[in-house]
Design an enzyme around this catalytic site. Structure first.
Site, short mmCIF file in Angstrom:
data_model
loop_
_atom_site.label_atom_id
_atom_site.label_comp_id
_atom_site.label_asym_id
_atom_site.label_seq_id
_atom_site.Cartn_x
_atom_site.Cartn_y
_atom_site.Cartn_z
N LYS A 1 -13.08 -3.93 7.58
CA LYS A 1 -11.96 -3.79 8.51
C LYS A 1 -12.12 -4.72 9.72
CE LYS A 1 -9.11 -1.40 7.63
NZ LYS A 1 -7.97 -1.56 6.69
N LEU B 1 -2.57 -8.37 -4.01
CA LEU B 1 -3.29 -8.91 -2.87
C LEU B 1 -4.40 -9.87 -3.27
CD1 LEU B 1 -3.65 -5.76 -0.57
CD2 LEU B 1 -2.24 -7.78 -0.15
N ALA C 1 -1.96 -1.97 2.86
CA ALA C 1 -2.89 -2.02 1.73
C ALA C 1 -4.24 -2.61 2.13
CB ALA C 1 -2.28 -2.83 0.59
N GLY D 1 0.80 -1.23 0.00
CA GLY D 1 0.00 0.00 0.00
C GLY D 1 0.82 1.27 0.00
#
Length: 350
Positions: A162, A66, A86, A11
């Site tokens: 998240k 990813l 990321a 990221g």
């Protein structure tokens, strides 16, 4: 900190990742940056030029996506530390939750598994306060012991991604037992931007300064400077007591959007007439959120003022964040340096 070790950064074209690479190089580390495709190296080098950091021969690139398993073994070869920043962050809500949940969760697991296979002792993962404090508590006090319930009514897809990604990471590490994990949970990240990629928080400040937000919803949230977020990651990367822990990154007391506008008005008087002049009550926010996805975060928070603790980061890792006002001012100053002008064109006093 030991120098000359190689740190893998995912990221790195984002707000936190670009600052991480610059900080690592300043401190003498080697940085290996993962990119999804050849050609993204220019973004990273451009951010370093803006930061006035000369990488010399201490910057490397590895192609690893990813969303795929290829490239990660090569990326991890010879690495001493991993900073996994990321994660998908859309500027508009996705059509389905899985567009965010699956790449966030699977990407985190892919990075941690590759680090484990390569013998990397610890991964520091960037999660979010979204995984901590978006389920209402009667006392509105939040610490690292708290988790957002992913089934919370109205919870945005990003917040759910998240929670599920971080939970999956902890479950994997506990099951394997031979790799350490430390997690950083930042609140709203502001501060100077090194790259050109859009940032929702920095875009918020710009929208306020240019008159695009004449009113704001009642909404209180934590703020933290991107430079302090990176500092916390690097402390968690090497501190013995960081293993197996999560750390909230927040500067201090929660602030409202209207409070942020007051800071900007005080420091940038030329923009006073453009800054938000009214605050929508929570009842109007809830109604508007039914048709306006951008207001769903404010509706979920219900106008409450969260008390977010940073005591753990301070006491365990010795972390000392900047003041909120300094961070908000630095965000605006960066936008002006990058060419933002007010309609009247007079930014001499800025």
């Amino acid at each position: 900190m030991a120098r000359h070790e190689t740190v893998l950064v995912t990221g790195a074209t984002g707000l936190v990742g670009s600052h991480s690479v610059a900080r690592l190089l300043r401190e003498g580390y080697r940085a290996r940056v993962t990119v999804r495709r050849a050609g993204q190296e220019a973004e990273v080098r451009g951010a370093l030029r803006y930061a006035e950091v000369e990488p010399a021969d201490r910057l490397e690139f590895a192609v690893a996506d990813l969303g795929a398993g290829t490239g990660w073994a090569e990326a991890m070869d010879g690495v001493s530390h991993v900073l996994h920043h990321a994660s998908p962050f859309p500027l508009t809500p996705p059509e389905t939750e899985d567009e965010l949940v699956l790449p966030a969760r699977d990407g985190a697991l892919r990075v941690i598994a590759a680090a484990r296979e390569a013998g990397v002792p610890r991964v520091v993962m960037t999660s979010s306060y979204a995984a901590v404090g978006y389920t209402v508590k009667p006392d509105n006090n939040y610490s690292e012991a708290d988790w957002t319930d992913p089934d919370t009514e109205g919870l945005p897809a990003y917040h759910k991604s998240k929670v599920l990604a971080e939970r999956a990471a902890w479950e994997y590490v506990r099951a394997q037992g031979d790799i350490e994990l430390a997690v950083i949970n930042p609140t709203g990240i502001f501060g100077p931007q090194l790259g050109d990629r859009p940032s929702g928080s920095i875009g918020l400040v710009e929208n306020m300064l240019t008159g695009r937000m004449p009113v704001v919803p009642v909404m209180y949230f934590g703020v933290v400077d991107v430079r302090d977020v990176v500092d916390l990651h690097l402390r968690a990367m090497v501190h013995p007591k960081a293993a197996g822990e999560r750390f909230i990154a927040v500067s201090g007391s929660s602030i409202s959007l209207f409070g942020m506008a007051r800071i900007l008005r005080e420091h940038f008087p030329a923009a006073a007439g453009l800054l938000p002049s009214a605050e929508l009550p929570i009842e109007q926010v809830r109604e508007a959120a039914k048709t306006e996805p951008a207001l769903r975060d404010a509706a979920t928070l219900q106008g409450r003022i969260p008390v977010i603790s940073n005591e753990k980061a301070r006491s365990v890792l010795g972390w000392r964040p900047r003041d909120v006002s300094e961070t908000i001012v630095a965000t605006a100053e960066c936008r002006f340096r990058r060419g933002l002008t007010l309609p009247e064109g007079d930014i001499a006093q800025l």
